[in-house]
Design an enzyme around this catalytic site. Structure first.
Site, mmCIF file in Angstrom:
data_model
loop_
_atom_site.group_PDB
_atom_site.id
_atom_site.type_symbol
_atom_site.label_atom_id
_atom_site.label_comp_id
_atom_site.label_asym_id
_atom_site.label_seq_id
_atom_site.Cartn_x
_atom_site.Cartn_y
_atom_site.Cartn_z
ATOM 1 N N CYS A 1 61.637 46.333 72.553
ATOM 2 C CA CYS A 1 62.781 45.749 71.847
ATOM 3 C C CYS A 1 62.453 44.373 71.275
ATOM 4 O O CYS A 1 62.025 43.482 72.025
ATOM 5 C CB CYS A 1 63.953 45.647 72.818
ATOM 6 N N TRP B 1 68.935 51.876 79.291
ATOM 7 C CA TRP B 1 67.519 51.685 79.621
ATOM 8 C C TRP B 1 67.262 52.093 81.061
ATOM 9 O O TRP B 1 68.089 51.859 81.946
ATOM 10 C CB TRP B 1 67.128 50.214 79.426
ATOM 11 N N THR C 1 72.485 46.463 76.567
ATOM 12 C CA THR C 1 71.357 45.947 75.803
ATOM 13 C C THR C 1 70.414 45.096 76.646
ATOM 14 O O THR C 1 70.769 44.587 77.710
ATOM 15 C CB THR C 1 71.872 45.093 74.628
ATOM 16 N N VAL C 2 69.198 44.968 76.115
ATOM 17 C CA VAL C 2 68.227 44.012 76.634
ATOM 18 C C VAL C 2 67.957 43.000 75.521
ATOM 19 O O VAL C 2 68.084 43.339 74.342
ATOM 20 C CB VAL C 2 66.908 44.705 77.055
ATOM 21 N N TYR D 1 67.171 46.700 60.302
ATOM 22 C CA TYR D 1 68.087 47.694 60.877
ATOM 23 C C TYR D 1 69.130 48.125 59.849
ATOM 24 O O TYR D 1 69.512 49.302 59.795
ATOM 25 C CB TYR D 1 68.773 47.133 62.131
#
Length: 336
Positions: A41, A74, A108-109, A172
């Site tokens: 990521c 994840w 999210t990370v 993105y």
């Protein structure tokens, strides 16, 4: 991806901060928290680089999730038994639910988890790295660079804003565009901004001032993924990074600087994008190329002057437990 719609990132973060004075209820304490990342990521890559440059490895231990995930979140599938050895969980989702049962935003990370409670404290991407620089200063290594120096903050913030809009998020917006019009707009804004950045960097080694700053970290994590992923997978194909001489040399300079290239895992990057994003790549085939060895070619950027770490020093060797597996990276980067 939604047909006919422009891509919109969900940036409704958990904005609780970990601060030196603990004003949000979470004081800086070495060993109390766990930084959860995936090397795939780009947003997590920022925190990995900053943590390493500042020497916070002991104060803020890191958990590395695998490169792929499903709709739940994840996974810690790189660890024995598929569980993080400290948090004891299989999926990052569990730490979010511990904070907010039924959490309905992105899992999210990067995310920083409070180990005693098992709860996520924050996943506020832009704030995490700033706070590592400012709030965790008592635990920086000797010789840690000033990545967000007071005199340069307005300029760093201004650069970060346009880089985020047109480049970090721009790739993105192109890749997940739901219409030809929204794709074309993202494409034009991306390459227009890259052209402007190239002109800015033609006579300056770094984006702001004569040392590495937060601005360089944020641009690097997109550039290092450009040829491997964004050029083809996201249709950002006017040129490869390796066909843009100034940006390519700039990116190689950073890659070869300790703290940058030694955090990159090209295998994880490609497996994530080409496997997880099956609406774009339904076959799940992961490309073999491009050859990453070019990242180690001489860059010539030192002739522009500049001091990578300012009055500081390079970080030491990567801790053994955090070394990127052999074969996932062209070679250990060296300073030039």
């Amino acid at each position: 991806m939604t047909r006919g719609k422009e891509y919109s990132r969900d940036d409704r973060y958990l904005t609780t901060r970990i601060t030196a004075d603990g004003r949000d209820g979470f004081p800086v304490e070495p060993g109390r928290y766990r930084l959860v990342v995936s090397r795939a990521c780009p947003w997590a890559g920022r925190s990995v680089i900053v943590r390493r440059l500042l020497g916070l490895e002991a104060a803020l231990p890191m958990a590395v999730a695998g490169p792929t995930h499903d709709e739940r979140s994840w996974r810690f599938d790189l660890d024995p038994g598929g569980r993080d050895p400290v948090l004891g969980i299989e999926r990052l989702q569990e730490a979010y639910f511990a904070r907010h049962p039924g959490y309905d935003r992105g899992i999210t990370v990067p995310a920083i988890v409070d180990v005693p409670s098992g709860q996520v404290v924050t996943n506020d991407v832009p704030q995490i790295t700033i706070d590592l620089s400012l709030e965790w200063e008592a635990y920086h290594r000797n010789g840690a660079p000033a990545l967000y120096p007071p005199a340069l903050r307005p300029e760093i913030d201004a650069v970060n804003e346009v880089v985020y809009r047109d480049v970090n998020n721009g790739v993105y917006r192109a890749g997940f565009a739901g219409s030809q019009e929204s794709y074309a707009d993202a494409y034009e804004r991306l390459f227009s901004r890259l052209d402007r950045l190239s002109a800015r960097l033609e006579g300056s080694r770094y984006l702001v001032g004569d040392t590495i700053t937060e601005a360089d970290v944020r641009l690097f994590t997109t550039l290092v993924r450009f040829d491997a992923v964004y050029h083809g997978h996201f249709k950002c194909n006017r040129q490869k990074l390796s066909e843009m001489p100034v940006l390519w040399a700039y990116a190689r300079d950073l890659f070869q600087t300790p703290g940058f290239g030694d955090t990159v895992d090209f295998d994880h990057i490609k497996r994530h994008y080409f496997t997880v994003q099956d609406d774009i790549n339904p076959t799940g085939i992961v490309p073999v190329g491009p050859d990453p060895s070019g990242w180690l070619a001489p860059h010539g950027r030192a002739a522009l002057g500049g001091r990578p770490f300012g009055d500081g020093t390079p970080p030491g060797p990567v801790p053994a437990a955090e070394v990127v597996p052999a074969g996932h990276n062209p070679a250990p980067p060296v300073s030039r």
